[in-house]
Structures are given as C-alpha cells and as structure tokens.
Design a protein around this motif. Structure first.
Motif, PDB file in Angstrom:
ATOM      1  N   THR A 211       0.833  -1.211   0.000  1.00  0.00           N
ATOM      2  CA  THR A 211       0.000   0.000   0.000  1.00  0.00           C
ATOM      3  C   THR A 211       0.864   1.256   0.000  1.00  0.00           C
ATOM      4  OG1 THR A 211      -1.720  -1.203   1.218  1.00  0.00           O
ATOM      5  CG2 THR A 211      -1.839   1.208   1.215  1.00  0.00           C
ATOM      6  N   ALA A 212       1.920   1.248   0.806  1.00  0.00           N
ATOM      7  CA  ALA A 212       2.814   2.413   0.858  1.00  0.00           C
ATOM      8  C   ALA A 212       3.527   2.629  -0.475  1.00  0.00           C
ATOM      9  CB  ALA A 212       3.828   2.236   1.986  1.00  0.00           C
ATOM     10  N   MET A 213       3.949   1.547  -1.120  1.00  0.00           N
ATOM     11  CA  MET A 213       4.639   1.682  -2.410  1.00  0.00           C
ATOM     12  C   MET A 213       3.694   2.209  -3.478  1.00  0.00           C
ATOM     13  SD  MET A 213       7.013  -1.764  -2.365  1.00  0.00           S
ATOM     14  CE  MET A 213       7.685  -1.453  -4.007  1.00  0.00           C
ATOM     15  N   ASP A 214       2.445   1.733  -3.493  1.00  0.00           N
ATOM     16  CA  ASP A 214       1.462   2.254  -4.449  1.00  0.00           C
ATOM     17  C   ASP A 214       1.178   3.734  -4.194  1.00  0.00           C
ATOM     18  OD1 ASP A 214       1.254  -0.119  -5.778  1.00  0.00           O
ATOM     19  OD2 ASP A 214      -0.521  -0.817  -4.689  1.00  0.00           O
ATOM     20  N   ALA A 215       1.118   4.122  -2.905  1.00  0.00           N
ATOM     21  CA  ALA A 215       0.861   5.522  -2.578  1.00  0.00           C
ATOM     22  C   ALA A 215       2.006   6.424  -3.019  1.00  0.00           C
ATOM     23  CB  ALA A 215       0.636   5.671  -1.072  1.00  0.00           C
ATOM     24  N   ARG A 216       3.206   5.891  -3.136  1.00  0.00           N
ATOM     25  CA  ARG A 216       4.363   6.670  -3.564  1.00  0.00           C
ATOM     26  C   ARG A 216       4.596   6.591  -5.074  1.00  0.00           C
ATOM     27  NH1 ARG A 216       5.172   5.296   1.621  1.00  0.00           N
ATOM     28  NH2 ARG A 216       6.345   6.722   2.974  1.00  0.00           N
TER      29      ARG A 216
END
Length: 265
Positions: A211-216
């Motif tokens: 989720t964090a990688m997609d948000a970035r």
C-alpha cells in the motif's frame, strides 16, 4: 538471520553484473537436472566450493548461510534409505526393518548431492549481490517490469527481519509462560504456533508495504529513471559462458565414467 548480500565487492566474481550471475547460476543448475547420477552433482559441488573465494564469500559464512540446506539434504538421504520402496542392488545392511542396498544408497546420495549442487549457486549469487544492484540490473539489463524488480528488492530487504521477528515472538511467548520445556511434542506445537504468528506478521507487513509503495507512485506506469547504471560487459558474458562450459564438463565426465543416467529416457 544473515543479511542478504556481502561487503566483499572487490572479489572478481562479486563485481560482475547481477543478471550475469543469475544467468550463470541458472544455466549451471539446469545442466545438473539432466542426469540422475551422483557423480555430476558431486563434481558441481567441488566446482562451486572452488570458486567460492572468487565471490568473496568465506567458507564459514557459507556454512552459516546454508546449514538448513545441509540438514534438508541429510533428511532426504535418511528418508530414502529407510523408506524406499525399491531395494535394488547388493544388500549392504540388513538390520530388522532397515535394509540398505547399493541401489537405494546411490539414489539417496544422488538426490542429496543434487539438492546441494542446485541450491549453492543461488546462495553464492545472493550472498555476493547487493539487492539494489539486483533490482537495477533486472530493470536495465533483463528488461524486467519495474514493479516486479522493486518488489523483489523490497522482499530481499525484509528477509533479515524475519529472523528478528521470530526471536521477538519466541521471547514474548516465553515471557507469557508458553514454553515446551523438554517435551518434544510440545516443542513441535510451539514451533507451529510461532511459525503461524510469523506468517501472519509477514502478510500484514507485506500488505502495508504494498500500500505504501502504491501511494508513492511505484505502480504509476510512467517511465522511471535509474540512479545507478548497470553495465553488462564482456567479462559478464564470459561468466555465463564459463558456467555453461563447467556444467557441460561435469556431464562429460559422468558420461566418460559410465554413470550418466538421463532424466528423460
């Protein structure tokens, strides 16, 4: 748990392109799967141990990294010797339910050696490769999708955390009075519950990381630049060719000795 990668980057083969090292390891191990005899993997193991210093990996470090592999190979050998259905060849040991023949012993030895010979190249590659260099090389040289390469990098970075989390879970369980003592059945039960807790924690961490990688914007689909260039040079090609020649040489020796047993046919 040992970390992924090594600091011995000055070793000749450790400096090679990560994609070249992966290709060499893959081609070397594929040749080992063409035969069922114990001679070919034995020669392959000798070759792998001989080139170990060229990867900048010490023998003590290899044992520390690969001891589960040795335990698995021993388990396979013991299981086949005790429970093999076919008992061909000359009888070597007949002790009650344990009957060891030359055929069973040869098969068990061949499978155990093949397991070690196939797994060792991967251990050498990942012990001598920086995870960031591997991800960069997969994108630049192997044309792998950035999402896959960056996900691979994240996975390698998280592997050492599994050992630390295992220790934390075990210590927390002992603090709550959950201890197997000297009861082997209780030890198996505690091991299973600890492994399940580790699995749940790993899934949660992986979900949060994705989720964090997609948000970035790692899955934005836009072209990405590379901070460090990974060059695939002549020496990298020689590494791949050398791996093929060494694997072929092991097969040729097996054929000349008359022990070659093709997997198909």
């Amino acid at each position: 748990m040992p970390t992924i990668g090594t600091t011995a980057s000055t070793a000749p083969l450790a400096r090679r392109n990560p994609v070249a090292k992966l290709a060499a390891a893959l081609l070397f191990t594929v040749a080992l799967l063409a035969t069922l005899d114990p001679i070919t993997p034995a020669i392959a193991i000798v070759i792998e141990l001989a080139v170990l210093p060229l990867f900048g990996v010490r023998y003590a470090e290899l044992v520390r990294r690969a001891w589960p592999l040795l335990v698995s190979a021993l388990g396979i050998a013991v299981t086949l010797v005790l429970f093999a259905a076919e008992r061909s060849g000359t009888m070597l040991l007949d002790w009650g339910p344990v009957a060891v023949t030359t055929g069973v012993l040869s098969t068990a030895l061949a499978l155990s050696l093949r397991l070690i010979a196939v797994a060792l190249p991967g251990v050498l590659v990942f012990a001598s490769t920086d995870p960031t260099d591997l991800a960069d090389a997969l994108i630049q040289n192997a044309k792998a999708p950035p999402r896959f390469a960056i996900g691979t990098l994240a996975a390698f970075r998280l592997v050492p955390l599994l050992g630390q989390e295992w220790q934390m879970i075990s210590m927390a369980r002992r603090a709550r009075g959950v201890d197997s003592g000297r009861n082997p059945l209780a030890a198996v039960r505690v091991f299973g519950s600890t492994a399940f807790g580790l699995l749940v924690g790993a899934i949660r961490r992986g979900t949060r990381l994705a989720t964090a990688m997609d948000a970035r914007g790692f899955d934005a689909g836009t072209p990405r630049s590379n901070a460090r260039r990974q060059h695939f040079g002549f020496a990298d090609g020689l590494l791949v060719v050398g791996a093929v020649l060494l694997a072929g040489g092991a097969l040729v020796v097996s054929v000349l000795l008359g022990t070659f047993r093709p997997l198909l046919g």
